[in-house]
Design an enzyme around this catalytic site. Structure first.
Site, PDB file in Angstrom:
ATOM      1  N   GLU A 102     -24.015  56.357 -61.974  1.00  0.00           N
ATOM      2  CA  GLU A 102     -25.193  56.506 -61.114  1.00  0.00           C
ATOM      3  C   GLU A 102     -25.840  55.134 -60.925  1.00  0.00           C
ATOM      4  OE1 GLU A 102     -24.574  58.908 -63.332  1.00  0.00           O
ATOM      5  OE2 GLU A 102     -24.570  60.764 -62.152  1.00  0.00           O
ATOM      6  N   SER A 103     -25.287  54.348 -60.064  1.00  0.00           N
ATOM      7  CA  SER A 103     -25.828  53.045 -59.620  1.00  0.00           C
ATOM      8  C   SER A 103     -25.468  51.855 -60.514  1.00  0.00           C
ATOM      9  CB  SER A 103     -27.314  53.134 -59.286  1.00  0.00           C
ATOM     10  OG  SER A 103     -27.528  54.179 -58.361  1.00  0.00           O
ATOM     11  N   CYS A 117     -29.762  56.634 -60.168  1.00  0.00           N
ATOM     12  CA  CYS A 117     -30.131  57.681 -59.217  1.00  0.00           C
ATOM     13  C   CYS A 117     -29.811  59.049 -59.785  1.00  0.00           C
ATOM     14  CB  CYS A 117     -29.384  57.428 -57.919  1.00  0.00           C
ATOM     15  SG  CYS A 117     -27.599  57.416 -58.173  1.00  0.00           S
ATOM     16  N   HIS A 307     -25.633  51.022 -52.509  1.00  0.00           N
ATOM     17  CA  HIS A 307     -25.215  52.375 -52.908  1.00  0.00           C
ATOM     18  C   HIS A 307     -25.373  53.302 -51.724  1.00  0.00           C
ATOM     19  CE1 HIS A 307     -25.050  51.165 -57.126  1.00  0.00           C
ATOM     20  NE2 HIS A 307     -26.114  50.446 -56.855  1.00  0.00           N
TER      21      HIS A 307
HETATM   22  C1  LIG Z   1     -22.703  56.294 -54.655  1.00  0.00           C
HETATM   23  S1  LIG Z   1     -23.519  57.184 -55.863  1.00  0.00           S
HETATM   24  C2  LIG Z   1     -24.947  56.197 -55.923  1.00  0.00           C
HETATM   25  C3  LIG Z   1     -26.132  56.735 -55.321  1.00  0.00           C
HETATM   26  C4  LIG Z   1     -27.121  55.770 -54.768  1.00  0.00           C
HETATM   27  N1  LIG Z   1     -28.308  55.770 -55.489  1.00  0.00           N
HETATM   28  C5  LIG Z   1     -27.328  56.077 -53.323  1.00  0.00           C
HETATM   29  O1  LIG Z   1     -27.422  57.232 -52.987  1.00  0.00           O
HETATM   30  O2  LIG Z   1     -27.349  55.250 -52.490  1.00  0.00           O
HETATM   31  C6  LIG Z   1     -23.962  58.639 -55.076  1.00  0.00           C
HETATM   32  C7  LIG Z   1     -22.921  59.240 -54.170  1.00  0.00           C
HETATM   33  O3  LIG Z   1     -21.724  59.437 -54.878  1.00  0.00           O
HETATM   34  C8  LIG Z   1     -21.422  60.827 -54.955  1.00  0.00           C
HETATM   35  N2  LIG Z   1     -20.856  61.125 -56.280  1.00  0.00           N
HETATM   36  C9  LIG Z   1     -19.686  61.742 -56.491  1.00  0.00           C
HETATM   37  N3  LIG Z   1     -19.479  61.881 -57.817  1.00  0.00           N
HETATM   38  C10 LIG Z   1     -20.517  61.343 -58.444  1.00  0.00           C
HETATM   39  C11 LIG Z   1     -20.874  61.202 -59.814  1.00  0.00           C
HETATM   40  N4  LIG Z   1     -20.128  61.655 -60.776  1.00  0.00           N
HETATM   41  N5  LIG Z   1     -22.015  60.587 -60.107  1.00  0.00           N
HETATM   42  C12 LIG Z   1     -22.791  60.127 -59.122  1.00  0.00           C
HETATM   43  N6  LIG Z   1     -22.515  60.228 -57.825  1.00  0.00           N
HETATM   44  C13 LIG Z   1     -21.390  60.846 -57.476  1.00  0.00           C
HETATM   45  C14 LIG Z   1     -22.732  61.560 -54.688  1.00  0.00           C
HETATM   46  O4  LIG Z   1     -22.533  62.855 -54.209  1.00  0.00           O
HETATM   47  C15 LIG Z   1     -23.339  60.623 -53.684  1.00  0.00           C
HETATM   48  O5  LIG Z   1     -22.796  60.795 -52.415  1.00  0.00           O
END
Ligand SMILES: C[S@@+](CC[C@H](N)C(=O)[O-])C[C@H]1O[C@@H](n2cnc3c(N)ncnc32)[C@H](O)[C@@H]1O
Length: 397
Positions: A102-103, A117, A307
């Site tokens: 998460e980020s 996030c 992100h």
């Molecule tokens: C890239 S991460 C980072 C989020 C960042 N704060 C943002 O939204 O810009 C969030 C994205 O990855 C996806 N994702 C898929 N698997 C994830 C996981 N295990 N943990 C966090 N995000 C995940 C989420 O659904 C979302 O579309």
């Protein structure tokens, strides 16, 4: 398996592709097993703690590598309390940049920046960070009452009810911060239109104006661009299904598709060209079924991080950098033209030696025009210790 275990024992540990630095690594096992198909809280909580004004001016008794003396296992334990994991790490002589489930996390010698996030509990990092600096950095205080600087900020949340109680509202977050930092020197702002979009910002510099300016004094600067309603075509680039069959020789079950595809997405969208600098080092990850994260180390001592949550309904993207070079106008335009959000705001927090040079830096951005967008709000705060905050809110025409 955790990165520190991979690091120590596992022969399958493989160095980060293209890396020149033996501290870089990728957690392949975690990378191939991440999946999230539920509504996702893209907007991050951002915590930045400075233990001293610069890496040349560490508190008495600290090891020369400061916070970087904390072992990887310690960082992992701290992140366990936040509820996120390390995907990979790139390093330079000045900093470590961790890409998280998460980020991101950035660890410099004298400061740490944690951006997380989803439903992570960012402020739960304070207790373990305190213990880690006491143990590994000879931080002698029993609490953070005399910390040099701390900042905490976030955009309004999309799904606040899903958060842990501490993060459900700004008031609770302030109460939590007051447990660690002196409430009497805390400054807290809610910036922007309370109906449409707004940003929360907390800053606590205690009684520390910056110490006498010398050549090593690092003046603080952070630019963030927080975007919603990402253009559907741009968002589509960050969906894994777009790439099915495009790499027939790769087995997504076994190979680290996330890191390989992350780099491809970055290149496709020219996100690797946003910063115009002498040297850059990128790390990127594509999530399943969608989503993208990247960290970039710029000229060894600056960072930028991007992100993207592309899901329709709660699409969101964030860009952040402390890089002081280049044209801000060009940089902001490149980010916006790549992602074409329906709405976005930028926040620019800048410290300066004196009010005159501060105005110059703010002037670079305050009248910025973005093709295809109109500016609905511009708010400027002059704050303590020659800090200034500029907030501009834009809507697609
Ligand atoms: C890239 S991460 C980072 C989020 C960042 N704060 C943002 O939204 O810009 C969030 C994205 O990855 C996806 N994702 C898929 N698997 C994830 C996981 N295990 N943990 C966090 N995000 C995940 C989420 O659904 C979302 O579309």
């Amino acid at each position: 398996m955790t990165p520190s275990a991979i690091f120590k024992d596992d022969q399958t540990f493989s160095e980060y592709e293209g890396s020149m630095h033996d501290l870089d690594f990728v957690n392949h096992k975690l990378s191939v097993n991440l999946d999230s198909t539920n509504a996702f809280e893209g907007p991050e909580k951002l915590l930045e703690i400075w233990f001293s004004p610069s890496s040349d001016d560490l508190p008495d008794g600290w090891p020369r590598d400061g916070l970087r003396h904390i072992p990887l296992s310690g960082i992992e334990c701290m992140l366990d309390d936040v509820n996120c994991k390390i995907l990979s790490k790139i390093s330079s002589p000045d900093m470590d940049a961790y890409l998280l489930s998460e980020s991101s996390l950035f660890v410099f010698i004298h400061k740490m920046i944690l951006k997380t996030c989803g439903t992570t509990t960012t402020l739960f990092s304070l207790e373990p960070i305190l213990k880690l600096v006491q143990k590994y950095c000879h931080y002698s205080a029993a609490d953070f009452r005399d910390i040099y600087r701390v900042f905490y900020s976030r955009r309004m949340l999309m799904f606040p009810d899903r958060q842990n109680d501490v993060h459900k509202c700004w008031h609770n977050e302030m109460l939590w911060l007051d447990k660690y930092f002196p409430a009497c020197t805390a400054d807290s702002y809610i910036v922007g239109n309370l109906v449409t979009d707004h940003w929360h910002f907390y800053m606590n510099c205690g009684n520390h104006a910056h110490s006498p300016i010398n050549s090593s004094t690092e003046l603080d600067e952070t630019l963030e661009i927080l975007m919603t309603d990402i253009d559907s075509h741009s968002a589509g680039v960050f969906e894994m299904c777009q790439y099915s069959g495009k790499f027939p020789n790769m087995n997504p079950e076994t190979e680290d598709y996330g890191h390989i595809l992350g780099k491809k997405m970055m290149h496709l969208m020219q996100l690797d060209k946003i910063i115009d600098a002498k040297s850059v080092k990128h790390d990127a990850f594509a999530f399943t079924p969608c989503g993208f994260s990247s960290n970039t180390i710029i000229e060894d001592k600056y960072y930028c991080t991007l992100h993207i949550t592309p899901e329709r309904g709660w699409s969101y993207a964030s860009f952040e950098t402390n890089y002081m070079g280049g044209s801000k106008q060009k940089l902001i335009n490149k980010v916006i033209q790549a992602l074409k959000p329906g709405k976005f705001f930028l926040s620019f927090v800048k410290e300066s030696k004196n009010p005159n040079s501060l105005n110059l830096a703010i002037d670079q951005i305050r009248d910025i025009s973005i093709q295809g967008y109109r500016r609905d709000d511009r708010i400027i705060y002059d704050m303590k210790f020659n800090y200034c905050l500029l907030y501009c809110y834009f809507v697609k025409k």
